[in-house]
Design a protein around this motif. Structure first.
Motif, PDB file in Angstrom:
ATOM      1  N   LYS A 195      -8.046  82.206  59.836  1.00  0.00           N
ATOM      2  CA  LYS A 195      -8.733  82.115  58.545  1.00  0.00           C
ATOM      3  C   LYS A 195      -9.844  81.312  58.905  1.00  0.00           C
ATOM      4  CE  LYS A 195      -5.478  83.689  55.229  1.00  0.00           C
ATOM      5  NZ  LYS A 195      -4.407  83.396  54.048  1.00  0.00           N
ATOM      6  N   TYR A 196      -9.468  79.957  59.301  1.00  0.00           N
ATOM      7  CA  TYR A 196     -10.399  78.996  59.352  1.00  0.00           C
ATOM      8  C   TYR A 196     -11.365  79.161  60.518  1.00  0.00           C
ATOM      9  CZ  TYR A 196      -7.570  75.835  56.689  1.00  0.00           C
ATOM     10  OH  TYR A 196      -6.701  75.255  55.750  1.00  0.00           O
ATOM     11  N   THR A 197     -11.136  79.639  61.396  1.00  0.00           N
ATOM     12  CA  THR A 197     -11.963  80.076  62.498  1.00  0.00           C
ATOM     13  C   THR A 197     -13.166  81.176  62.438  1.00  0.00           C
ATOM     14  OG1 THR A 197     -10.365  81.224  63.776  1.00  0.00           O
ATOM     15  CG2 THR A 197     -10.551  78.878  64.330  1.00  0.00           C
ATOM     16  N   GLN A 198     -12.617  82.036  61.481  1.00  0.00           N
ATOM     17  CA  GLN A 198     -13.540  83.002  61.112  1.00  0.00           C
ATOM     18  C   GLN A 198     -14.808  82.610  60.642  1.00  0.00           C
ATOM     19  OE1 GLN A 198     -12.492  85.790  58.015  1.00  0.00           O
ATOM     20  NE2 GLN A 198     -11.088  84.217  57.073  1.00  0.00           N
ATOM     21  N   TYR A 199     -14.989  81.439  60.005  1.00  0.00           N
ATOM     22  CA  TYR A 199     -16.146  81.027  59.423  1.00  0.00           C
ATOM     23  C   TYR A 199     -16.967  80.468  60.376  1.00  0.00           C
ATOM     24  CZ  TYR A 199     -13.119  81.796  55.241  1.00  0.00           C
ATOM     25  OH  TYR A 199     -12.199  82.090  54.243  1.00  0.00           O
ATOM     26  N   GLU A 200     -18.337  80.373  59.824  1.00  0.00           N
ATOM     27  CA  GLU A 200     -19.391  79.856  60.721  1.00  0.00           C
ATOM     28  C   GLU A 200     -18.871  78.285  61.194  1.00  0.00           C
ATOM     29  OE1 GLU A 200     -22.652  78.105  62.530  1.00  0.00           O
ATOM     30  OE2 GLU A 200     -21.899  77.232  60.493  1.00  0.00           O
ATOM     31  N   ARG A 201     -18.958  78.083  62.564  1.00  0.00           N
ATOM     32  CA  ARG A 201     -18.375  76.883  63.121  1.00  0.00           C
ATOM     33  C   ARG A 201     -19.046  75.723  62.601  1.00  0.00           C
ATOM     34  NH1 ARG A 201     -18.668  77.016  69.342  1.00  0.00           N
ATOM     35  NH2 ARG A 201     -17.256  78.925  68.949  1.00  0.00           N
ATOM     36  N   ASN A 202     -20.360  75.645  62.567  1.00  0.00           N
ATOM     37  CA  ASN A 202     -20.919  74.037  62.232  1.00  0.00           C
ATOM     38  C   ASN A 202     -20.785  73.912  60.933  1.00  0.00           C
ATOM     39  OD1 ASN A 202     -21.946  73.785  64.887  1.00  0.00           O
ATOM     40  ND2 ASN A 202     -23.634  75.148  64.690  1.00  0.00           N
ATOM     41  N   ALA A 203     -21.086  75.061  59.932  1.00  0.00           N
ATOM     42  CA  ALA A 203     -20.826  74.532  58.645  1.00  0.00           C
ATOM     43  C   ALA A 203     -19.183  74.276  58.103  1.00  0.00           C
ATOM     44  CB  ALA A 203     -21.042  75.932  57.818  1.00  0.00           C
ATOM     45  N   TRP A 204     -18.256  74.987  58.929  1.00  0.00           N
ATOM     46  CA  TRP A 204     -16.939  74.728  58.695  1.00  0.00           C
ATOM     47  C   TRP A 204     -16.689  73.018  59.126  1.00  0.00           C
ATOM     48  CZ3 TRP A 204     -12.210  73.030  60.011  1.00  0.00           C
ATOM     49  CH2 TRP A 204     -11.207  73.043  59.408  1.00  0.00           C
ATOM     50  N   ARG A 205     -17.327  72.859  60.221  1.00  0.00           N
ATOM     51  CA  ARG A 205     -16.729  71.363  60.858  1.00  0.00           C
ATOM     52  C   ARG A 205     -17.592  70.400  60.268  1.00  0.00           C
ATOM     53  NH1 ARG A 205     -16.683  72.949  67.238  1.00  0.00           N
ATOM     54  NH2 ARG A 205     -15.006  74.719  67.214  1.00  0.00           N
ATOM     55  N   GLN A 206     -18.850  70.598  59.761  1.00  0.00           N
ATOM     56  CA  GLN A 206     -19.435  69.407  58.876  1.00  0.00           C
ATOM     57  C   GLN A 206     -18.725  69.357  57.408  1.00  0.00           C
ATOM     58  OE1 GLN A 206     -21.889  67.507  60.147  1.00  0.00           O
ATOM     59  NE2 GLN A 206     -21.152  66.479  58.366  1.00  0.00           N
ATOM     60  N   SER A 207     -18.366  70.578  57.071  1.00  0.00           N
ATOM     61  CA  SER A 207     -17.813  70.181  55.715  1.00  0.00           C
ATOM     62  C   SER A 207     -16.492  69.409  55.677  1.00  0.00           C
ATOM     63  CB  SER A 207     -17.514  71.898  55.232  1.00  0.00           C
ATOM     64  OG  SER A 207     -18.736  72.407  54.690  1.00  0.00           O
ATOM     65  N   LYS A 208     -15.851  69.792  56.815  1.00  0.00           N
ATOM     66  CA  LYS A 208     -14.659  69.036  57.147  1.00  0.00           C
ATOM     67  C   LYS A 208     -14.835  67.413  57.333  1.00  0.00           C
ATOM     68  CE  LYS A 208     -10.393  68.572  60.083  1.00  0.00           C
ATOM     69  NZ  LYS A 208      -9.507  68.987  61.169  1.00  0.00           N
ATOM     70  N   ARG A 209     -15.818  67.267  57.984  1.00  0.00           N
ATOM     71  CA  ARG A 209     -16.198  65.728  58.120  1.00  0.00           C
ATOM     72  C   ARG A 209     -16.603  65.172  57.258  1.00  0.00           C
ATOM     73  NH1 ARG A 209     -18.448  67.926  63.083  1.00  0.00           N
ATOM     74  NH2 ARG A 209     -20.501  68.258  62.009  1.00  0.00           N
ATOM     75  N   ASN A 210     -17.277  65.848  56.206  1.00  0.00           N
ATOM     76  CA  ASN A 210     -17.890  65.256  55.084  1.00  0.00           C
ATOM     77  C   ASN A 210     -16.832  65.064  53.876  1.00  0.00           C
ATOM     78  OD1 ASN A 210     -20.368  65.480  55.846  1.00  0.00           O
ATOM     79  ND2 ASN A 210     -20.778  67.910  54.521  1.00  0.00           N
ATOM     80  N   MET A 211     -15.735  66.019  53.673  1.00  0.00           N
ATOM     81  CA  MET A 211     -14.644  65.715  52.868  1.00  0.00           C
ATOM     82  C   MET A 211     -13.611  64.630  53.181  1.00  0.00           C
ATOM     83  SD  MET A 211     -13.903  69.402  51.448  1.00  0.00           S
ATOM     84  CE  MET A 211     -13.733  70.383  52.922  1.00  0.00           C
ATOM     85  N   ARG A 212     -13.666  64.211  54.742  1.00  0.00           N
ATOM     86  CA  ARG A 212     -12.813  63.320  55.409  1.00  0.00           C
ATOM     87  C   ARG A 212     -13.561  61.988  55.414  1.00  0.00           C
ATOM     88  NH1 ARG A 212      -7.994  65.134  58.817  1.00  0.00           N
ATOM     89  NH2 ARG A 212      -7.009  67.198  57.690  1.00  0.00           N
ATOM     90  N   GLN A 213     -14.670  61.989  54.811  1.00  0.00           N
ATOM     91  CA  GLN A 213     -15.616  60.852  55.266  1.00  0.00           C
ATOM     92  C   GLN A 213     -14.784  59.454  55.019  1.00  0.00           C
ATOM     93  OE1 GLN A 213     -19.419  61.093  53.756  1.00  0.00           O
ATOM     94  NE2 GLN A 213     -20.228  59.084  54.830  1.00  0.00           N
ATOM     95  N   GLN A 214     -14.541  59.007  53.681  1.00  0.00           N
ATOM     96  CA  GLN A 214     -13.719  58.301  53.267  1.00  0.00           C
ATOM     97  C   GLN A 214     -12.425  57.908  54.281  1.00  0.00           C
ATOM     98  OE1 GLN A 214     -13.154  58.571  49.164  1.00  0.00           O
ATOM     99  NE2 GLN A 214     -15.292  57.778  48.659  1.00  0.00           N
ATOM    100  N   LEU A 215     -11.599  58.980  54.383  1.00  0.00           N
ATOM    101  CA  LEU A 215     -10.358  58.793  55.132  1.00  0.00           C
ATOM    102  C   LEU A 215     -10.630  58.261  56.691  1.00  0.00           C
ATOM    103  CD1 LEU A 215      -8.180  61.843  54.624  1.00  0.00           C
ATOM    104  CD2 LEU A 215      -7.581  59.519  53.974  1.00  0.00           C
ATOM    105  N   ILE A 216     -11.531  58.784  57.138  1.00  0.00           N
ATOM    106  CA  ILE A 216     -12.397  58.273  58.581  1.00  0.00           C
ATOM    107  C   ILE A 216     -12.794  56.929  58.428  1.00  0.00           C
ATOM    108  CG2 ILE A 216     -13.956  58.544  60.496  1.00  0.00           C
ATOM    109  CD1 ILE A 216     -13.794  61.759  59.688  1.00  0.00           C
ATOM    110  N   ALA A 217     -13.271  56.413  57.481  1.00  0.00           N
ATOM    111  CA  ALA A 217     -13.771  55.200  57.392  1.00  0.00           C
ATOM    112  C   ALA A 217     -12.560  54.120  57.044  1.00  0.00           C
ATOM    113  CB  ALA A 217     -14.602  55.031  56.313  1.00  0.00           C
ATOM    114  N   ALA A 218     -11.524  54.807  56.534  1.00  0.00           N
ATOM    115  CA  ALA A 218     -10.363  53.908  56.318  1.00  0.00           C
ATOM    116  C   ALA A 218      -9.685  53.430  57.592  1.00  0.00           C
ATOM    117  CB  ALA A 218      -9.466  54.370  55.139  1.00  0.00           C
ATOM    118  N   PHE A 219      -9.721  54.393  58.583  1.00  0.00           N
ATOM    119  CA  PHE A 219      -9.102  54.241  59.874  1.00  0.00           C
ATOM    120  C   PHE A 219     -10.091  53.596  60.847  1.00  0.00           C
ATOM    121  CE2 PHE A 219      -6.295  57.428  58.162  1.00  0.00           C
ATOM    122  CZ  PHE A 219      -4.769  56.814  58.814  1.00  0.00           C
ATOM    123  N   ASP A 220     -11.340  53.777  60.499  1.00  0.00           N
ATOM    124  CA  ASP A 220     -12.182  52.783  61.455  1.00  0.00           C
ATOM    125  C   ASP A 220     -12.352  51.305  61.160  1.00  0.00           C
ATOM    126  OD1 ASP A 220     -13.188  55.179  62.884  1.00  0.00           O
ATOM    127  OD2 ASP A 220     -15.003  55.463  61.607  1.00  0.00           O
TER     128      ASP A 220
END
Length: 252
Positions: A195-220
């Motif tokens: 289901k996930y991989t059927q979507y446009e790759r760049n849009a999906w991945r950038q959206s995931k990075r955006n939504m996890r930005q605060q989480l990633i910062a917490a681990f960085d």
């Protein structure tokens, strides 16, 4: 690799935790898992990652029997590696699904909640973070990850109680996304990845990075201070006594 098996099928990296029956986590297993995540991220032929355990155990969490005998330097190295591997999984921007094929307490739960979707086998299994009753301090970044899925209030109460949930309870709480028969777990997990991989790759991945930005910062953020607190508690007589009791029961 000794404790991680990797197969690539139809552009999906199947990463199998394979360290004994319970998949308890030690230093070597962490290092191998971290490398597997990096390889899947960097391989252009891989579109998604599926994290598997063994039937009955996704992962029992940290290998307390092994860690109990680690030296101070070894325990410190372990915790730094653990936080680094979790950071790699959190920042993995391709689709990732966990096929939770059994018990998944503590560190096993942490691995699972790094993924975008969790399919858990129905049965007499448990999942959750039970570190506090064991005498282990939970780093804030891991609490933030738990809260990301459960919401602040549930994460707060569940964490301080060390609450472990059955599959249907975990589904109701939002800790897992789907509960299926053990025989269907791989099929259900692959279906969600597709289901996930059927979507446009760049849009999906950038959206995931955006939504996890605060989480990633917490681990960085610098983890040294919290790891120092974890280690101080790890070596305290109270925690060592709790760990010794747990280990004695495990060995029986």
């Amino acid at each position: 690799m000794s404790f991680i098996r990797i197969t690539i099928e139809d552009r999906i990296a199947h990463v199998h935790l394979d360290r004994g029956k319970s998949n308890a986590i030690d230093q070597q297993m962490l290092e191998e898992l971290g490398q597997a995540v990096v390889d899947a991220q960097e391989n252009p032929a891989v579109e998604g990652l599926l994290l598997h355990g063994n039937e009955g155990f996704f992962s029992a969490g940290l290998d307390l029997i092994a860690l109990y005998d680690y030296s101070e330097d070894e325990v410190r190295r372990f915790w730094h590696t653990f936080m680094d591997v979790i950071r790699k999984l959190v920042a993995f921007d391709k689709p990732a699904v966990a096929a939770i094929s059994g018990h998944s307490p503590a560190g096993g739960c942490v691995l699972a909640i790094c993924c975008d979707y969790r399919v858990m086998a129905d049965g007499d299994f448990i999942i959750g973070l039970n570190e506090v009753p064991v005498g282990i301090i939970v780093p804030d970044s891991i609490f933030q990850l738990y809260r990301f899925w459960l919401g602040a209030a549930k994460a707060y109460h569940f964490l301080l109680e060390g609450r472990l949930l059955k599959p249907r309870e975990a589904l109701e709480a939002g800790l897992v996304d789907e509960v299926v028969d053990m025989r269907s777990i791989r099929t259900a997990a692959v279906r969600q990845l597709r289901k996930y991989t059927q979507y446009e790759r760049n849009a999906w991945r950038q959206s995931k990075r955006n939504m996890r930005q605060q989480l990633i910062a917490a681990f960085d953020a610098n983890q040294t201070e919290i790891i120092d607190a974890v280690l101080k508690q790890w070596w305290s007589p109270a925690t060592r006594a709790i760990l010794k009791t747990i280990i004695d029961n495990l060995k029986k």
